[in-house]
Design a protein around this motif. Structure first.
Motif, PDB file in Angstrom:
ATOM      1  N   LEU A 359       0.849  -1.189   0.000  1.00 40.95           N
ATOM      2  CA  LEU A 359       0.000   0.000   0.000  1.00 40.95           C
ATOM      3  C   LEU A 359       0.890   1.247   0.000  1.00 40.95           C
ATOM      4  O   LEU A 359       1.957   1.232   0.602  1.00 40.95           O
ATOM      5  CB  LEU A 359      -0.890  -0.015   1.240  1.00 40.95           C
ATOM      6  CG  LEU A 359      -1.890  -1.175   1.290  1.00 40.95           C
ATOM      7  CD1 LEU A 359      -2.558  -1.260   2.657  1.00 40.95           C
ATOM      8  CD2 LEU A 359      -2.941  -1.053   0.199  1.00 40.95           C
ATOM      9  N   PRO A 360       0.491   2.317  -0.690  1.00 38.95           N
ATOM     10  CA  PRO A 360      -0.787   2.484  -1.382  1.00 38.95           C
ATOM     11  C   PRO A 360      -0.861   1.795  -2.738  1.00 38.95           C
ATOM     12  O   PRO A 360      -1.937   1.503  -3.224  1.00 38.95           O
ATOM     13  CB  PRO A 360      -0.898   4.002  -1.564  1.00 38.95           C
ATOM     14  CG  PRO A 360       0.518   4.485  -1.580  1.00 38.95           C
ATOM     15  CD  PRO A 360       1.282   3.559  -0.669  1.00 38.95           C
ATOM     16  N   VAL A 636     -13.682   6.530 -10.772  1.00 44.39           N
ATOM     17  CA  VAL A 636     -12.666   7.404 -10.151  1.00 44.39           C
ATOM     18  C   VAL A 636     -11.328   7.239 -10.888  1.00 44.39           C
ATOM     19  O   VAL A 636     -10.627   8.214 -11.164  1.00 44.39           O
ATOM     20  CB  VAL A 636     -12.509   7.091  -8.647  1.00 44.39           C
ATOM     21  CG1 VAL A 636     -11.455   7.987  -8.014  1.00 44.39           C
ATOM     22  CG2 VAL A 636     -13.837   7.266  -7.920  1.00 44.39           C
ATOM     23  N   SER A 637     -11.005   5.997 -11.223  1.00 42.41           N
ATOM     24  CA  SER A 637      -9.738   5.718 -11.909  1.00 42.41           C
ATOM     25  C   SER A 637      -9.699   6.386 -13.283  1.00 42.41           C
ATOM     26  O   SER A 637      -8.686   6.973 -13.675  1.00 42.41           O
ATOM     27  CB  SER A 637      -9.580   4.202 -12.049  1.00 42.41           C
ATOM     28  OG  SER A 637      -8.516   3.889 -12.870  1.00 42.41           O
ATOM     29  N   SER A 821      -9.268   7.094  -0.087  1.00 40.02           N
ATOM     30  CA  SER A 821      -8.473   8.251   0.360  1.00 40.02           C
ATOM     31  C   SER A 821      -6.994   7.996   0.112  1.00 40.02           C
ATOM     32  O   SER A 821      -6.257   8.886  -0.323  1.00 40.02           O
ATOM     33  CB  SER A 821      -8.685   8.507   1.856  1.00 40.02           C
ATOM     34  OG  SER A 821     -10.051   8.643   2.141  1.00 40.02           O
ATOM     35  N   ARG A 822      -6.568   6.783   0.381  1.00 44.93           N
ATOM     36  CA  ARG A 822      -5.143   6.441   0.258  1.00 44.93           C
ATOM     37  C   ARG A 822      -4.731   6.371  -1.216  1.00 44.93           C
ATOM     38  O   ARG A 822      -3.711   6.897  -1.619  1.00 44.93           O
ATOM     39  CB  ARG A 822      -4.907   5.088   0.935  1.00 44.93           C
ATOM     40  CG  ARG A 822      -3.481   4.584   0.891  1.00 44.93           C
ATOM     41  CD  ARG A 822      -3.360   3.294   1.684  1.00 44.93           C
ATOM     42  NE  ARG A 822      -4.356   2.349   1.265  1.00 44.93           N
ATOM     43  CZ  ARG A 822      -5.017   1.524   2.102  1.00 44.93           C
ATOM     44  NH1 ARG A 822      -4.752   1.523   3.386  1.00 44.93           N
ATOM     45  NH2 ARG A 822      -5.920   0.691   1.646  1.00 44.93           N
ATOM     46  N   GLN A 823      -5.572   5.703  -2.038  1.00 43.00           N
ATOM     47  CA  GLN A 823      -5.185   5.493  -3.433  1.00 43.00           C
ATOM     48  C   GLN A 823      -5.104   6.804  -4.213  1.00 43.00           C
ATOM     49  O   GLN A 823      -4.272   6.955  -5.095  1.00 43.00           O
ATOM     50  CB  GLN A 823      -6.167   4.544  -4.116  1.00 43.00           C
ATOM     51  CG  GLN A 823      -5.653   4.068  -5.452  1.00 43.00           C
ATOM     52  CD  GLN A 823      -6.482   2.938  -6.015  1.00 43.00           C
ATOM     53  OE1 GLN A 823      -7.469   2.506  -5.437  1.00 43.00           O
ATOM     54  NE2 GLN A 823      -6.096   2.458  -7.174  1.00 43.00           N
ATOM     55  N   TYR A 824      -5.982   7.751  -3.882  1.00 43.54           N
ATOM     56  CA  TYR A 824      -6.010   9.009  -4.646  1.00 43.54           C
ATOM     57  C   TYR A 824      -5.541  10.184  -3.793  1.00 43.54           C
ATOM     58  O   TYR A 824      -5.945  11.330  -4.004  1.00 43.54           O
ATOM     59  CB  TYR A 824      -7.426   9.249  -5.201  1.00 43.54           C
ATOM     60  CG  TYR A 824      -7.814   8.148  -6.154  1.00 43.54           C
ATOM     61  CD1 TYR A 824      -7.271   8.110  -7.439  1.00 43.54           C
ATOM     62  CD2 TYR A 824      -8.651   7.122  -5.762  1.00 43.54           C
ATOM     63  CE1 TYR A 824      -7.585   7.084  -8.315  1.00 43.54           C
ATOM     64  CE2 TYR A 824      -8.971   6.083  -6.630  1.00 43.54           C
ATOM     65  CZ  TYR A 824      -8.422   6.070  -7.905  1.00 43.54           C
ATOM     66  OH  TYR A 824      -8.718   5.046  -8.772  1.00 43.54           O
ATOM     67  N   ALA A 851     -11.144   7.711   9.174  1.00 48.29           N
ATOM     68  CA  ALA A 851     -10.846   6.820   8.037  1.00 48.29           C
ATOM     69  C   ALA A 851     -10.189   7.604   6.909  1.00 48.29           C
ATOM     70  O   ALA A 851      -9.212   7.157   6.306  1.00 48.29           O
ATOM     71  CB  ALA A 851     -12.126   6.146   7.544  1.00 48.29           C
ATOM     72  N   VAL A 852     -10.696   8.818   6.638  1.00 48.48           N
ATOM     73  CA  VAL A 852     -10.076   9.679   5.614  1.00 48.48           C
ATOM     74  C   VAL A 852      -8.657  10.049   6.068  1.00 48.48           C
ATOM     75  O   VAL A 852      -7.702  10.005   5.285  1.00 48.48           O
ATOM     76  CB  VAL A 852     -10.909  10.960   5.369  1.00 48.48           C
ATOM     77  CG1 VAL A 852     -10.191  11.881   4.371  1.00 48.48           C
ATOM     78  CG2 VAL A 852     -12.297  10.612   4.851  1.00 48.48           C
ATOM     79  N   GLY A 853      -8.519  10.392   7.351  1.00 54.75           N
ATOM     80  CA  GLY A 853      -7.211  10.768   7.896  1.00 54.75           C
ATOM     81  C   GLY A 853      -6.190   9.652   7.762  1.00 54.75           C
ATOM     82  O   GLY A 853      -5.046   9.884   7.366  1.00 54.75           O
ATOM     83  N   PHE A 854      -6.605   8.412   8.071  1.00 51.75           N
ATOM     84  CA  PHE A 854      -5.687   7.275   7.942  1.00 51.75           C
ATOM     85  C   PHE A 854      -5.310   7.067   6.474  1.00 51.75           C
ATOM     86  O   PHE A 854      -4.160   6.777   6.154  1.00 51.75           O
ATOM     87  CB  PHE A 854      -6.316   5.990   8.491  1.00 51.75           C
ATOM     88  CG  PHE A 854      -6.108   5.825   9.970  1.00 51.75           C
ATOM     89  CD1 PHE A 854      -4.834   5.889  10.516  1.00 51.75           C
ATOM     90  CD2 PHE A 854      -7.178   5.585  10.828  1.00 51.75           C
ATOM     91  CE1 PHE A 854      -4.632   5.739  11.877  1.00 51.75           C
ATOM     92  CE2 PHE A 854      -6.987   5.439  12.192  1.00 51.75           C
ATOM     93  CZ  PHE A 854      -5.709   5.513  12.724  1.00 51.75           C
ATOM     94  N   GLY A 855      -6.294   7.222   5.568  1.00 50.90           N
ATOM     95  CA  GLY A 855      -6.012   7.048   4.145  1.00 50.90           C
ATOM     96  C   GLY A 855      -5.004   8.061   3.634  1.00 50.90           C
ATOM     97  O   GLY A 855      -4.128   7.744   2.838  1.00 50.90           O
TER      98      GLY A 855
END
Length: 863
Positions: A359-360, A636-637, A821-824, A851-855
């Protein structure tokens, strides 16, 4: 000897290969190769120098052999080795200037090994170490540096430490005080740097991420510990060949060369008006540029391998994966033939899976790792397939805690892997999942793997593959094709069927699009509702395109205008997507492809897709099916790729502008030079070649100017498109996160003060008075390497899944929030101020914000 022969000898040194006959003795290989190179140096010096360096860079697990060869050449041709050292220095400086992490790391290892072979002075190597130490210490200094760029500082220190298995013994023997000074410096650096957090990037969520970060050593602390153990063991490393020792008596006579001064690249200075957002953006940029190379998966019990040997073999494996990413057969061959004396299949599997699930993003496309695993199973048929199966079982046991992005990748990999081995798997071991609730992660995993297998084969073949667990047929996707309900029945036709038949005839007769639109506007829409008109047109066209992907694309290309005429705005596009979902309700793959193609042809917007994904019908499936998530990921991708492609095109055009400007200036200079040479007689130019040449040069200069203007206009046009795409992206992420926030606000328990998933799960467990957590480590029977709690007899282990449906829905949805959040993250950081103001407000659920913060790897209290 031909150049191909000495090249082959250099490439194959240390391998079991025909070039070296039956000998597997490294000393014989080095002597043979050296004998040939010595003769060839006279007339191929430059080629040998370049190729030797290329081999060292791209086959870094063989660097000890190349270092010894360099040492032997140094005894007879000091000038050649001096050039090689200088070339190494210039390549090393280039790598530092461009932030080429692999280049820096590998060249430093080569320099270490050249020092062992007496080709490089130990003091020169220590100078490089101390330059790195000084840069690292300055970077993390609050006053003089920019601690946000600690990833770069950590990388420099990791480079020093990672060289020591290759040359620590020689450094301690030759310059003990100097290397002791370096070690003290590293210890001092470790005391002032910040422990790096793994939050948001760990494979498993079974423990509180913050708590685990504080208790576990980060990568650099762990490597330091391994080097400390190595030091106390007298610097003995079983996994590093030391061929120079066989030639020590000769090599000691060589002249050691000096390495010139090197400079670390300048890092951005800290913002004078720092804010949480500017900190977050810069930290993210630093982590992207200097990423951690490996995150250990730890799914097998720790082996008896020495800590430093594990690190070295991981380095070998990662290097081979990196340098052979375009050649999977060679990759598998080199992975199997590493220069180590012990078995390492388990570490090999764990390292590959750690990269596949990284990850990511994995360093390469997931399909690369799939192909390498397949080739390794074929190369080691007696050992590797069982190890891979053990890894799958270990991951399946912990699937409820596996990160959602990792879970998706594992499903895609496993189904693809099985498709290459006749879909053979002991499904009876997992038949117990049928006794679990429909939302239990293990049951959903099996269901999604079977669905992906059907895509890669056909329904009956997959059904046949589960004959040892026939009950699992319940988890197979429906066998049916399209759900077309406008065909005539018993010769009778209702109004919709009649209209569908008429449209079908028009398409078969290749009626022009204008004619079909006129027919709809004059005969269909005035007499029927929008819903009926849309259903007739969409169902009929999809049915015509249902035979194959090609048919679908042809229909959309030819009749897309018809669809866009009926669905010009977002609300109608949502109805269109719903119709696609209904038509392909038995085929997830075709649903995803049809919607994706429609977005590509601009028949539906990404915002309409997001709104459809978050419609009630789809939201109810979030925890039990990948169907809505696949459609959302594609949308999204596609949006992200559009922006990414535009940025690359603009960058390329701007490079072209630079060269075009040079061409214009050169052309103008030629014109001026030619004009000044025109002789004047009585105020008139002399007749001859000069005026004609001047005209040609002027014409050339005009063309160069036109070319420059054309490129500049292209850049302006692309930048305007990028501006629009960036606005679209902002709207997409705002809608996406608002939608997540809304559905979670509706479903998360009111008044929950939990700020992390773990905290919230614990509260649910207390309410239910049971513990839903899986054991966080697997106990393995070391003799057979089989999980002691495996389902080898079709047992009913873990049948009770103690998480309720509502709780599982929340856990799954929050996991997807973190994954998106993490991927983008790079795109989201660009719009974070607006997201903070409109979505991540105090009113949003704390669990959603965390969850957004961790991503984003953003401290939770900032989100």
């Amino acid at each position: 000897m031909s150049s191909s022969s000495w090249r082959t000898l250099l490439l194959r040194i240390g391998d079991k290969s025909p070039e070296y006959g039956p000998s597997s003795d490294f000393k014989d290989h080095i002597e043979t190769c050296f004998g040939v190179l010595r003769r060839e140096l006279e007339h191929s010096e430059t080629e040998i120098l370049e190729f030797l360096l290329t081999c060292a860079e791209q086959l870094p697990h063989k660097i000890p052999f190349y270092g010894t060869l360099i040492g032997l050449i140094n005894l007879e041709n000091e000038d050649f080795v001096k050039k090689l050292v200088d070339k190494t220095q210039s390549k090393f400086q280039d790598a530092l200037d461009t932030g080429n992490c692999n280049g820096i790391r590998i060249l430093l290892r080569l320099m270490t090994v050249m020092m062992c072979s007496k080709a490089l002075q130990p003091s020169s190597l220590v100078d490089v170490f101390e330059t790195f130490l000084s840069s690292a210490a300055t970077t993390v200094d609050e006053e003089k540096g920019n601690p946000l760029w600690q990833p770069c500082a950590d990388f420099y220190i990791a480079c020093i430490l990672s060289c020591l298995p290759w040359g620590g013994a020689e450094l301690v023997e030759q310059i003990p005080e100097d290397i002791e000074r370096v070690m003290v410096g590293i210890e001092a650096y470790l005391s002032i740097r910040k422990h790096t957090s793994d939050n948001g990037l760990s494979f498993f969520e079974n423990v509180d991420e913050i708590e685990r970060d504080l208790n576990n050593k980060d990568f650099l602390e762990d490597l330091w510990d391994r080097v400390q153990v190595l030091s106390s063991n007298g610097w003995k490393v079983e996994s590093v060949p030391r061929p120079h020792l066989s030639f020590e008596a000769q090599l000691v006579a060589g002249k050691s060369h000096e390495f010139g001064t090197i400079n670390c690249s300048n890092l951005p200075t800290m913002s004078s008006v720092p804010s949480d957002v500017s900190f977050g953006k810069e930290k993210h940029e630093a982590e992207l540029k200097y990423p951690q190379r490996i995150r250990r998966l730890n799914i097998f019990p720790s082996s008896k391998m020495e800590p430093i040997d594990r690190f070295v073999v991981e380095e070998y494996l990662l290097d081979v994966l990196f340098y052979f990413n375009g050649s999977r057969k060679e990759c598998a061959s080199f992975m199997v033939g590493l220069p180590v004396t012990f078995r390492y299949e388990y570490l090999m599997a764990e390292t590959i899976f750690s990269q596949l699930l990284m990850l990511p993003q994995p360093p390469f496309k997931p399909v690369y790792y799939t192909l390498v695993i397949i080739d390794l199973c074929k190369a080691l048929p007696g050992a590797f397939p069982a190890v891979v199966a053990g890894a799958v079982r270990a991951l399946f046991e912990k699937i409820a805690d596996l990160d959602m992005e990792c879970r998706t990748r594992l499903i895609l990999w496993f189904s693809h892997h099985l498709s290459n081995f006749q879909f053979i798997w002991p499904w009876e071991e997992w038949a117990y999942v049928l006794d679990l609730p429909r939302w239990a992660p293990q049951r959903v995993f099996v269901q999604e793997v079977l669905e992906r297998e059907v895509r890669l084969s056909y329904w009956d073949k997959v059904k046949q593959s589960i004959e040892n667990a026939p009950g699992l047929e319940e988890l197979l996707p429906p066998k049916g094709g399209p759900n077309f309900n406008l065909g005539a029945e018993n010769g009778k036709e209702n109004n919709e069927q009649l209209l569908s038949g008429q449209l079908n005839e028009m398409v078969k007769g290749k009626a022009p699009v204008r004619e079909i639109i006129s027919w709809i506007e004059e005969s269909v829409f005035p007499n029927n509702s929008l819903e009926v008109t849309l259903r007739v047109v969409v169902q009929t066209l999809l049915n015509i395109g249902s035979k194959s992907f090609t048919h679908l694309i042809t229909v959309l290309e030819r009749y897309g205008q018809v669809i866009s005429k009926i669905c010009p705005d977002e609300d109608k596009q949502i109805m269109l997507i719903a119709e696609v979902g209904s038509f392909w309700k038995s085929n997830t793959q075709m649903t995803a492809i049809a919607i994706d193609r429609m977005m590509g042809y601009r028949l539906v917007s990404n915002l309409a897709i997001v709104r459809w994904v978050f419609s009630e019908e789809n939201v109810e499936q979030f925890h039990m099916s990948d169907r809505p998530w696949e459609v959302l990921r594609n949308a999204v991708s596609k949006t992200y790729n559009r922006i990414s492609d535009l940025r690359k095109e603009i960058l390329s055009l701007k490079r072209n502008i630079s060269s075009a400007e040079v061409a214009v200036n050169e052309a103008k200079a030629e014109v001026d030079a030619a004009a000044s040479k025109l002789a004047l007689v009585d105020g008139e130019p002399v007749i001859g070649e000069n005026p004609a040449m001047l005209n040609r040069l002027k014409s050339h200069a005009e063309k160069a100017q036109e070319e420059l203007v054309s490129i500049q206009e292209s850049v302006e046009a692309k930048e305007a498109l990028l501006g629009r795409a960036t606005d679209e992206n902002e709207a997409l992420f705002l809608l996406l996160f608002k939608s997540f926030s809304n559905v979670l606000t509706d479903r998360l328990p009111k008044g929950s003060g939990a700020r992390s998933l773990r905290e919230w799960k614990s509260a649910q467990v207390e309410d239910m008075a049971v513990d839903p957590e899986e054991p966080s480590t697997m106990e393995l029977d070391n003799e057979n390497q089989i999980p002691q709690n495996s389902q080898s007899n079709g047992g009913k282990k873990n049948v009770a899944y103690n998480v309720g449906e509502k709780e599982q829905w929340c856990i799954t949805t929050l996991s997807y929030v973190k994954a998106f959040s993490r991927q983008y993250a790079s795109e989201i950081w660009a719009h974070i101020e607006k997201l903070d103001a409109e979505v991540l407000t105090e009113d949003a659920p704390p669990l959603f914000r965390s969850a957004v913060g961790f991503g984003l790897r953003r401290p939770v209290n900032e989100a």
